[in-house]
Motif scaffolding. Structure first.
Motif: not given
Length: 703
Positions: A326-354
């Motif tokens: 969520x943080x590295x691409x927008x801070x270091x590579x000028x990525x879109x915050x909304x786009x990468x925060x969204x990807x970070x949230x998706x990583x949280x969901x997919x990472x559930x250890x159920x």
């Protein structure tokens, strides 16, 4: 003063994370000293003092209901569709569907569209947020915390539609996981319903029906045809065929008459019986099976221990990865915050250890339940896994591969005495002996109606035989060595002995100081099923089958070769058997020892898996072995190996599948293809597939 220990049964225990949290909450009660939670059996053991209200308060977050173990737990017959959490899931689905209709008609930013999606999120995710937000304030990161962060994040960046879908799919996966776990538990609970709750007993001249808890030892049970036997006991009157499948897995009914043992939960087929109760309700064989099966579920298998350790580090790692995405691409590579925060949230969901967390326990619980219903008691996940890795199996001979009941096979007459006379004299002497060979002669004498004689002055000759006076003459009966020591044996007699011994028969001589009247050959009878069982084991890929026996080499080799065993080791003392087990282990790896659970205890303990036969009615077998075959027969051994291997394969499939699916989903972050939709489908799909794959072990036949 000794702390009080209370055992409770739980209803509504839905997932492993909830179980861990509930255990932690109970531990937090000041008057509680120690807690043990058995997730598979839904049982709680509390050391110390705690009221049911306090325990239910500790489990209120998951709607857990607590009942004392001894009380009759109310039957929870609530339909899947009437459960509160399932109703809210359905409302969430309907609101999400309406939201998408409005989405296409009015647009995604219209207040009505957002309002409906917010309603879907709040109704479907109420119980999720209640736990997730509480965990967040305490910095406890489990799957509900991850989900809560992901949905709040989706709302902040305006992804209302996807937030609603994530809530619905997560609620659906929780409901299905809970449903499948209940189904696995019910396969064990069905064992509890095998034995009747009431018994008809006769006290004096009165006959009454009472609760089994009130039945006393030595009470007389009255059992009609077609009734289940309520307690363990001994038949005192009547005879009948009893279907023991519920306890031993044997499909063919067993004939019982006065003096025979019967078990609670077995079915009386045709005759009326009177049975003297020999065990209280908590000590019956079925009660022991239920207790041991539940204990077995609490014992974690090696693969489960690995997954639990892994999940401990895995969840924080996923949180860090999600934050970096969520943080590295927008801070270091000028990525879109909304786009990468969204990807970070998706990583949280997919990472559930159920999926990872349930990959092993559901398979273990289901397999142990399947075994118990088929007359095989497996005392823990570790033994189930070990049995799946077996390369070699060692067998005790007497009572395992053979019936353990020698029979007279040949009588060779050498003088003018008849068979009836010889057997009559032999029985007259041997009636004073406790040796198995003596009982073989007695049984044969009764069968052929031998002559009846009286013996006087019986004297045992240690290790060789016995002598006594019969009709005024001194007769000897015993091994060839006894007659060689006392008198000489003619070459003719020696030849006849030599003809019988290579067939594995034990030869006894009977005669006087001047002549040998007859040779009596006795042999232990091989079980009908033994040869087929050995063949099946070789077909299953067991590399080495070894017979370990204290018998002489000739007898051992005859039985070994007729059964098709890889190897026979004879003339072994108990300590030699232990040595042999260690040698086999060095050569072939994982080894099992199969015995009767009473003798050969060192060898059973030394083997990787100790398998006892005839567990029904044999407390020693139930207590000493890792696996007990309840029937006094080897037929369930190939089934046990097959069940263990299938369980091992399913656990490996589950862990591999859960890892690979999550890894693939995470790699989709790189090209930016990972959406919240894909993330929740990957997580829910993995959990469902893992659970359904484990449920395949419910099938009765695994061969």
């Amino acid at each position: 003063m000794e702390e009080s220990k209370q055992v409770y049964r739980l209803q509504g225990l839905s997932c492993t994370n909830c179980a861990a949290k509930f255990e932690k909450n109970v531990r937090g009660i000041t008057s509680v000293e120690d807690v043990q939670l058995n997730f598979g059996a839904a049982k709680l053991t509390v050391q110390g003092a705690a009221t049911i209200e306090q325990l239910e308060e500790a489990g209120a977050f998951d709607g857990i209901k607590v009942y004392p173990e001894k009380s009759r737990e109310p039957e929870n017959k609530q339909s899947f569709w009437k459960k509160r959490e399932n109703i809210t899931t359905m409302i969430s689905l309907i609101l999400t569907a309406i939201g998408y209709v409005l989405y296409f008609i009015m647009g995604e930013s219209h207040p009505a569209t957002i309002g409906v999606f917010v309603g879907a999120i709040l109704i479907g995710g109420y119980s999720l947020f209640k736990v997730g937000l509480k965990n967040l304030t305490k910095l406890q990161f489990d799957m509900k915390t991850l989900m809560t962060i992901a949905i709040i994040g989706a709302a902040i960046i305006g992804e209302w539609a996807e937030g609603a879908v994530v809530v619905f799919l997560f609620a659906l996966s929780e409901a299905l996981e809970s449903y499948s776990m209940d189904k696995a538990r019910k396969s064990i609970k069905s064992l509890m319903d095998i034995a009747p709750k009431k018994a008809t007993i006769k006290r004096g001249s009165a006959t009454m029906e009472i609760d089994v808890e009130d039945v006393q030892i030595d009470d007389i049970l009255m059992i009609k045809p077609g009734q289940k036997i309520a307690m363990d006991g001994e038949v005192v009157k009547g005879q009948s065929s009893i279907n023991q499948a519920a306890i031993t897995g044997e499909s063919i009914p067993v004939h019982k008459s006065a003096g025979d043992e019967v078990f609670a939960g077995t079915m009386n087929e045709e005759g009326s019986l009177e049975v003297r109760v020999t065990k209280r309700v908590e000590d019956t064989t079925i009660a022991k099976i239920i207790h041991l099966v539940e204990e077995a579920q609490a014992e974690k298998a090696p693969s489960q221990q690995f997954v639990d350790r892994f999940a401990k580090y895995y969840t924080p790692a996923i949180m860090i990865i999600a934050l970096l995405v969520a943080v590295v691409p927008p801070l270091l590579f000028g990525g879109s915050w909304s786009e990468w925060v969204y990807s970070g949230l998706a990583v949280l969901v997919v990472g559930c250890p159920c999926a990872l967390v349930v990959s092993t326990p559901v398979a273990i619980v289901t397999a142990i339940g399947n075994g118990a219903r088929n007359g095989v008691l497996i005392k823990g996940g570790i033994h189930l896994e070990e049995a799946g890795r077996l390369n070699a199996i060692a067998f005790d001979k007497t009572g395992t591969l053979t019936k353990g009941k020698p029979e007279v096979t040949d009588i060779v007459l050498l003088t003018d005495k008849t068979e009836q006379e010889v057997l009559g004299i032999a029985q007259a002497i041997e009636q004073f002996s406790q040796h198995p060979l003596a009982s073989a002669i007695t049984r044969k004498s009764i069968r052929v109606h031998a002559d009846v004689y009286q013996a006087d002055g019986f004297q045992s000759i240690t290790g060789k035989g016995a002598k006594a006076m019969v009709q005024g003459e001194e007769y000897y009966i015993g091994s060839p060595a006894l007659f060689e020591d006392k008198f000489s044996i003619t070459s003719e007699v020696q030849d006849k002995i030599s003809q019988l011994q290579p067939d594995g028969k034990t030869v006894m001589l009977i005669g006087t100081e001047t002549k040998v009247d007859a040779l009596i050959a006795v042999a232990d009878q091989i079980r009908k099923s033994s040869k087929t069982v050995i063949q099946k084991l070789h077909q299953l890929g067991i590399k080495q089958t070894v017979m370990l026996t204290g018998d002489n080499k000739l007898a051992g080799n005859v039985i070994g070769s007729s059964l098709g065993l890889s190897e026979t080791k004879a003339e072994l003392l108990p300590e030699d058997k232990l040595l042999e087990i260690n040698n086999i282990k060095e050569k072939y790896g994982t080894v099992a020892m199969v015995g009767d659970g009473v003798n050969d205890a060192p060898a059973l303990a030394s083997a990787d898996v100790g398998i006892a036969m005839g567990g029904a009615g044999t407390d020693t077998a139930l207590e000493t072995a890792d696996i007990a075959l309840m029937a006094d027969d080897l037929e369930k051994l190939p089934y046990t190996i097959s069940l263990s291997r299938k369980t091992l394969a399913i656990i490996k499939q589950n862990i591999t599948f859960a890892f690979v699916l999550k890894l693939v989903a995470l790699l989709l972050v790189i090209p930016g293809w990972l959406t919240l939709w894909i993330a929740i489908f990957a997580d829910m799909g993995a959990t469902l597939i893992v659970v359904l794959n484990s449920m395949r072990l419910m099938k009765k036949d695994v061969l």
